[in-house]
Write an enzyme that holds these catalytic residues in place. Structure first.
Site, PDB file in Angstrom:
ATOM      1  N   HIS A 371       0.808  -1.230   0.000  1.00 19.11           N
ATOM      2  CA  HIS A 371       0.000   0.000   0.000  1.00 19.11           C
ATOM      3  C   HIS A 371       0.835   1.270   0.000  1.00 19.11           C
ATOM      4  CE1 HIS A 371      -3.908  -1.987   1.017  1.00 19.11           C
ATOM      5  NE2 HIS A 371      -3.081  -2.894   1.502  1.00 19.11           N
ATOM      6  N   LYS A 562      -9.420  13.397   4.693  1.00 18.36           N
ATOM      7  CA  LYS A 562      -8.482  12.273   4.694  1.00 18.36           C
ATOM      8  C   LYS A 562      -7.475  12.551   5.791  1.00 18.36           C
ATOM      9  CE  LYS A 562      -7.495  13.470   0.372  1.00 18.36           C
ATOM     10  NZ  LYS A 562      -7.352  12.409  -0.602  1.00 18.36           N
ATOM     11  N   ARG A 563      -6.628  11.558   6.128  1.00 17.89           N
ATOM     12  CA  ARG A 563      -5.586  11.818   7.117  1.00 17.89           C
ATOM     13  C   ARG A 563      -4.760  13.042   6.685  1.00 17.89           C
ATOM     14  NH1 ARG A 563      -4.806   7.918  11.351  1.00 17.89           N
ATOM     15  NH2 ARG A 563      -2.916   9.072  11.800  1.00 17.89           N
ATOM     16  N   LYS A 568      -0.144  14.537   1.110  1.00 13.77           N
ATOM     17  CA  LYS A 568      -1.507  14.732   0.618  1.00 13.77           C
ATOM     18  C   LYS A 568      -1.789  16.215   0.327  1.00 13.77           C
ATOM     19  CE  LYS A 568      -3.266  10.731   3.248  1.00 13.77           C
ATOM     20  NZ  LYS A 568      -3.861   9.801   2.264  1.00 13.77           N
ATOM     21  N   THR A 670      -8.996   6.170  -1.762  1.00 10.63           N
ATOM     22  CA  THR A 670     -10.319   5.554  -1.899  1.00 10.63           C
ATOM     23  C   THR A 670     -11.412   6.592  -1.656  1.00 10.63           C
ATOM     24  OG1 THR A 670      -9.969   4.749   0.353  1.00 10.63           O
ATOM     25  CG2 THR A 670      -9.756   3.133  -1.425  1.00 10.63           C
ATOM     26  N   LYS A 674     -15.213   7.377  -3.400  1.00  9.28           N
ATOM     27  CA  LYS A 674     -16.463   7.600  -2.668  1.00  9.28           C
ATOM     28  C   LYS A 674     -17.074   8.939  -3.060  1.00  9.28           C
ATOM     29  CE  LYS A 674     -14.271   4.941   0.939  1.00  9.28           C
ATOM     30  NZ  LYS A 674     -13.380   5.034   2.121  1.00  9.28           N
TER      31      LYS A 674
HETATM   32  C1  26Q Z   1       3.159   0.271  10.354  1.00  4.66           C
HETATM   33  C2  26Q Z   1       4.078  -0.116  11.305  1.00  4.66           C
HETATM   34  C3  26Q Z   1       4.025   0.402  12.592  1.00  4.66           C
HETATM   35  C4  26Q Z   1       3.003   1.297  12.918  1.00  4.66           C
HETATM   36  C5  26Q Z   1       2.076   1.668  11.958  1.00  4.66           C
HETATM   37  C6  26Q Z   1       2.158   1.157  10.675  1.00  4.66           C
HETATM   38  C7  26Q Z   1       1.168   1.580   9.665  1.00  4.66           C
HETATM   39  C8  26Q Z   1      -0.179   1.642   9.981  1.00  4.66           C
HETATM   40  C9  26Q Z   1      -1.099   2.028   9.041  1.00  4.66           C
HETATM   41  C10 26Q Z   1       1.556   1.894   8.371  1.00  4.66           C
HETATM   42  C11 26Q Z   1       0.621   2.287   7.424  1.00  4.66           C
HETATM   43  C12 26Q Z   1      -0.725   2.341   7.755  1.00  4.66           C
HETATM   44  C13 26Q Z   1      -1.765   2.732   6.806  1.00  4.66           C
HETATM   45  C14 26Q Z   1      -1.561   2.922   5.529  1.00  4.66           C
HETATM   46  C15 26Q Z   1      -2.625   3.320   4.619  1.00  4.66           C
HETATM   47  O1  26Q Z   1      -3.749   3.592   5.023  1.00  4.66           O
HETATM   48  N1  26Q Z   1      -2.350   3.379   3.312  1.00  4.66           N
HETATM   49  C16 26Q Z   1      -3.355   3.736   2.343  1.00  4.66           C
HETATM   50  O2  26Q Z   1      -3.965   2.543   1.873  1.00  4.66           O
HETATM   51  C17 26Q Z   1      -5.068   2.831   1.033  1.00  4.66           C
HETATM   52  C18 26Q Z   1      -5.716   1.514   0.663  1.00  4.66           C
HETATM   53  O3  26Q Z   1      -4.925   0.833  -0.259  1.00  4.66           O
HETATM   54  C19 26Q Z   1      -4.644   3.610  -0.193  1.00  4.66           C
HETATM   55  O4  26Q Z   1      -5.795   3.973  -0.906  1.00  4.66           O
HETATM   56  C20 26Q Z   1      -3.878   4.863   0.215  1.00  4.66           C
HETATM   57  O5  26Q Z   1      -3.351   5.493  -0.946  1.00  4.66           O
HETATM   58  C21 26Q Z   1      -2.749   4.497   1.169  1.00  4.66           C
HETATM   59  O6  26Q Z   1      -2.096   5.651   1.637  1.00  4.66           O
END
Ligand code: 26Q
Length: 828
Positions: A371, A562-563, A568, A670, A674
């Site tokens: 991702h 979004k976050r 972004k 995503t 939406k």
């Molecule tokens: C990893 C290790 C330790 C702590 C936290 C994490 C961690 C947690 C959540 C790393 C990444 C995330 C989340 C990532 C995320 O939401 N990515 C998004 O995924 C979506 C679905 O595929 C995409 O549409 C977005 O582009 C992407 O940013």
């Protein structure tokens, strides 16, 4: 072993299948209130009413759940094990009513008791067990798997505290704990008969068995028990139900007792607290992989439970050798990638398989979805931490690495640099385990989440792997569920769609293309506009009631939710707002319609730059509000606590969707899907799924701007943001404002970190894209001034978004990755 039917026990299934009519729902609602909650009308609180209704609904879905489980067990099918550290489910009541088709019956039942269904739906909180896109994607996929009759179990962690709730104080984000379980969770079922023991630490013992084969025994230092909580996930328009199995950690009591008996009561209690901490809280970081031990413990904990549970279920019916025929394991990013060494360990150490047998099974079952391309988000774990926490797994990782690198050396002789890059172990000041490499060596298939992202994945982060194993790589563009994000969120639009294209579109979203024909029909456009207007009014009412925020529903609603992240580029949005403000207050002729710029999103608690962007949003909002001229045509608002529930209010009202990340950085997005499905036009870069959305809706119905991913790479060398400013006096004025006393509320230094970063490095090319963005925004304004043309484009966006249903994504996964068939559950 097939479980006996209820009939075999003399139970008439028809008799326990509950009525879906208003009278039955009303009767059961009252029963639940009385027998489960010990309340009766008059003393019951709204929460009691909510719980009673939810429990009555749950009973109605258990029936489907049981019959699905039986159908699956009986046949020779593959089951998906979706492994994800996050699931962002959103509120459950409305969705389950929709899936059961009993919304109107429930409304009537409650109405007869003088209660309002809408109030109870509104009352419900949500399990915020995810950060953002990745967690919400997992939830959409569970919805589509159930709807398309694919047997699937989602495994994850039952965090006691989900993503923090966001409050705003004096313009700053404040984090509040999310105690989502405090009022009870009627949707989950705890399975008391299942628990798995998960070990940590300790040492390994190597020996030879009677046949001279190596046997390894891991003797953990401490153990934690995993207990499952199941949440049913209903399909729409079918009889199927899958479930999400979330694991909670409880102390392994045997250990407590030992310590207790030698008089170490305090130590025993401490151990218990430590164990139960594992499922205590969701890490609120997305996109940064801070190497916290507890996070690694979480990951191993749920993966180990999931695999042990899968083996337990498998052995009820067949033998361990069939594992890969019966399961397709999907890793949602690298967070569950310890599944690789854990499955190897279970097959070898606990089930006596040889390395080759175990490796064959592992590599036939596991696939990996990536991702992100951003280096700071790629997971690596310090080797010494791994050695301490999971000594046996590290041994297995070393062994995988050795065999793997031998193969690479053989195929690419003399290419040491390649071997270094592909190694599962990163050398450097701290040696690390590279989780993306681990997931990649063991995966049958590796996919990115949008066409552009999958290509960049092959060209950059996983280039060597793509060269060595080209056939493993594929793309599955993300999708979103139209059940939640159109039908539930936007009932008025759904009704309009249904009038034109008929029933069936919710499970076959391509049918919405039928709207193309009416885009030129003035009467239809008027009705479409009326829906958008009503949705804006609904949002405006809520914003006023809940947050005291004023928005005028007659203004254009321009949305970025979004976050909060530098890549972004919420900052680009705000610079444009300042540019508009600057023109308006100078009285420059602006022919455009007035607009509300709405931002929403959480910032990771330790991410100072992102938190400052939230503060800046409020500062810009106040600045505009203080200027009599500007506020007639512009308003900037920040909606606190963006979550699924709030998203469902915002998407239907939005007219312009901001998808403005630096090209090459957003894997897919995503929210972009939406919003477009709800009739917003997109202003965006050629990033992530924007590329495909633009292709689908037609370039003339999408406001494109900015550098391409290739241009960003090329521009990086020798990029001098100050030169951009020097060449653009309007931009210079905007940046002056950013550093001004009036914006900083008397403190010109407040936003200096943002200003400094832009001028010195501007790593996300905000300034480079500023002028193109402003131009695109002017184009937006011109089109909005022609409501017929705007609405036509909006209708065509809705009509052409069919391929972004998560149903299409899941079909892609089933065909290209899992190679599995659907299993129709009989309607019963
Ligand atoms: C990893 C290790 C330790 C702590 C936290 C994490 C961690 C947690 C959540 C790393 C990444 C995330 C989340 C990532 C995320 O939401 N990515 C998004 O995924 C979506 C679905 O595929 C995409 O549409 C977005 O582009 C992407 O940013």
């Amino acid at each position: 072993m097939t479980p006996p039917t209820l009939q075999a026990h003399g139970v008439d299934e028809k008799a326990i299948a509950l009525g879906l009519d208003a009278a039955s729902i009303k009767r059961d609602f009252i029963k639940k209130l009385y027998f489960d909650l010990a309340k009766f009308p008059g003393v019951a609180t709204r929460n009691d009413h909510y719980l009673a209704l939810a429990l009555a609904v749950r009973d109605r879905l258990l029936h489907r759940w049981v019959s699905s489980a039986r159908t699956y067990l009986e046949g020779e099918h593959r089951t998906v094990l979706y492994l994800s550290a996050e699931y962002l489910l959103g509120p459950q009541l409305g969705n389950n009513l929709l899936a059961l088709g009993i919304e109107e019956a429930a409304r009537e039942a409650l109405g007869e008791l003088g209660l309002s269904l809408d109030e109870l739906v509104e009352h419900e909180g949500e399990p915020g067990l995810g950060n953002g896109g990745l967690g919400r994607l997992a939830a959409c996929y569970m919805d589509s798997l159930a709807t398309l009759d694919y047997p699937a179990i989602g495994h994850g962690i039952r965090y006691e505290f989900g993503i923090f709730r966001q409050a705003i104080r004096q313009g700053w984000q404040v984090e509040l704990t999310d105690r989502w379980l405090q009022h009870g969770n009627p949707w989950e079922v705890r399975r008391w008969d299942i628990e798995h023991v998960v070990g940590f630490g300790g040492r390994t013992e190597h020996s030879e068995d009677t046949l001279g084969r190596l046997r390894v025994r891991w003797i953990p230092e401490r153990i934690v028990k995993g207990v499952p909580f199941d949440t049913p996930v209903l399909g729409y328009g079918n009889a199927n139900a899958n479930f999400l199995r979330l694991w909670g950690a409880v102390a392994g009591e045997e250990l407590d007792l030992d310590a207790f008996q030698v008089g170490e009561y305090r130590k025993a209690v401490e151990e218990k607290v430590r164990s139960e901490n594992i499922s205590k809280v969701l890490y609120p970081n997305d996109q940064t992989a801070a190497g916290k031990q507890l996070r690694l413990e979480q990951q191993y904990f749920f993966v180990s439970c999931a695999l042990k549970d899968a083996i337990r279920l498998l052995l009820q019916r067949t033998t361990i050798e069939r594992f890969a025929d019966k399961y397709a394991i999907q890793l949602n990013d690298t967070h569950p990638s310890l599944a690789v060494p854990e499955l190897m360990r279970l097959l070898m150490d606990e089930h006596g398989m040889s390395w080759d047998q175990a490796w064959s099974i592992t590599t036939r079952s596991i696939s990996y979805t990536n991702h992100t391309l951003m280096p700071e988000a790629l997971e690596t774990w310090p080797l010494d931490l791994m050695a301490r926490l999971l000594p046996r797994h590290l041994e297995i990782i070393f062994e995988i690495n050795q065999r793997f690198l031998d193969e690479i050396r053989e195929r690419f002789p003399g290419d040491d640099a390649r071997v270094q890059r592909m190694s599962l172990i990163g050398e450097g000041p701290v040696r690390t385990v590279r989780m993306a490499n681990l997931a990649s060596v063991a995966s049958r298939r590796i996919n990115g989440v949008a066409a552009l992202h999958s290509r960049l994945l092959r060209e950059t982060v996983l280039h060597d792997f793509a060269e060595a194993y080209p056939d493993r790589f594929t793309n599955v563009t993300n999708g979103v569920t139209p059940r939640r994000f159109v039908a539930l969120a936007n009932p008025a639009l759904s009704k309009l769609v249904e009038e034109v294209v008929g029933r069936g579109w919710l499970t076959d979203l391509e049918r919405v293309r039928g709207l193309e024909h009416v885009a030129d029909d003035a009467a239809f456009r008027e009705r479409f506009q009326a829906v958008k207007r009503a949705n804006k009014e609904r949002l405006a009412r809520w914003m006023l009631d809940a947050h005291g925020l004023h928005v005028d529903p007659s203004w254009m609603l321009d949305v970025q939710c979004k976050r909060i992240h530098e890549y972004k580029r919420q900052l680009l949005n705000l610079l444009h707002a300042l540019w508009r403000f600057d023109r308006l207050r100078q009285g420059e002729p602006v022919s455009e319609a007035p607009r509300t710029i709405l931002l929403a999103g959480k910032a990771a608690p330790a991410y100072t730059a992102a938190k400052l962007v939230i503060r800046l949003t409020h500062a810009v909002s106040d600045l505009v509000e203080r200027d009599a001229r500007a506020r007639r045509l512009l308003r900037v608002v920040f909606v606190p606590d963006f979550n699924v529930k709030n998203a469902q209010r915002i998407y239907p009202a939005a007219e312009l969707s901001e998808q403005i990340s630096t090209a090459g950085m957003e894997a897919s997005g995503t929210g972009n899907m939406k919003l477009a499905m709800n009739g917003a036009l997109t202003i965006g870069t050629l990033d992530g799924a924007n590329v495909e959305i633009r292709e689908a809706v037609g370039a003339e119905h999408f406001f494109l701007f900015g550098l391409t991913a290739e241009e960003v790479v090329a521009a990086r060398e020798g990029y001098r943001p100050r030169d951009v400013v020097a060449a653009d006096p309007e931009l210079a004025r905007v940046l002056d404002l950013l550093g001004s006393k009036e914006l900083g509320g008397g403190d010109p230094g407040l936003f200096r970190p943002l200003l400094g970063s832009l001028l010195d490095r501007d790593p996300f090319f905000v300034l480079a894209d500023f002028r193109a963005y402003v131009r695109a925004q002017e184009e937006v304004g011109r089109l909005y001034a022609q409501p017929d043309r705007w609405t036509r484009s909006a209708i065509l966006n809705v009509a052409r978004m069919g391929r972004f249903s998560s149903d299409r994504s899941i079909r892609d996964y089933a065909r290209d990755i899992w190679e599995m068939a659907a299993v129709r559950v009989p309607i019963g």
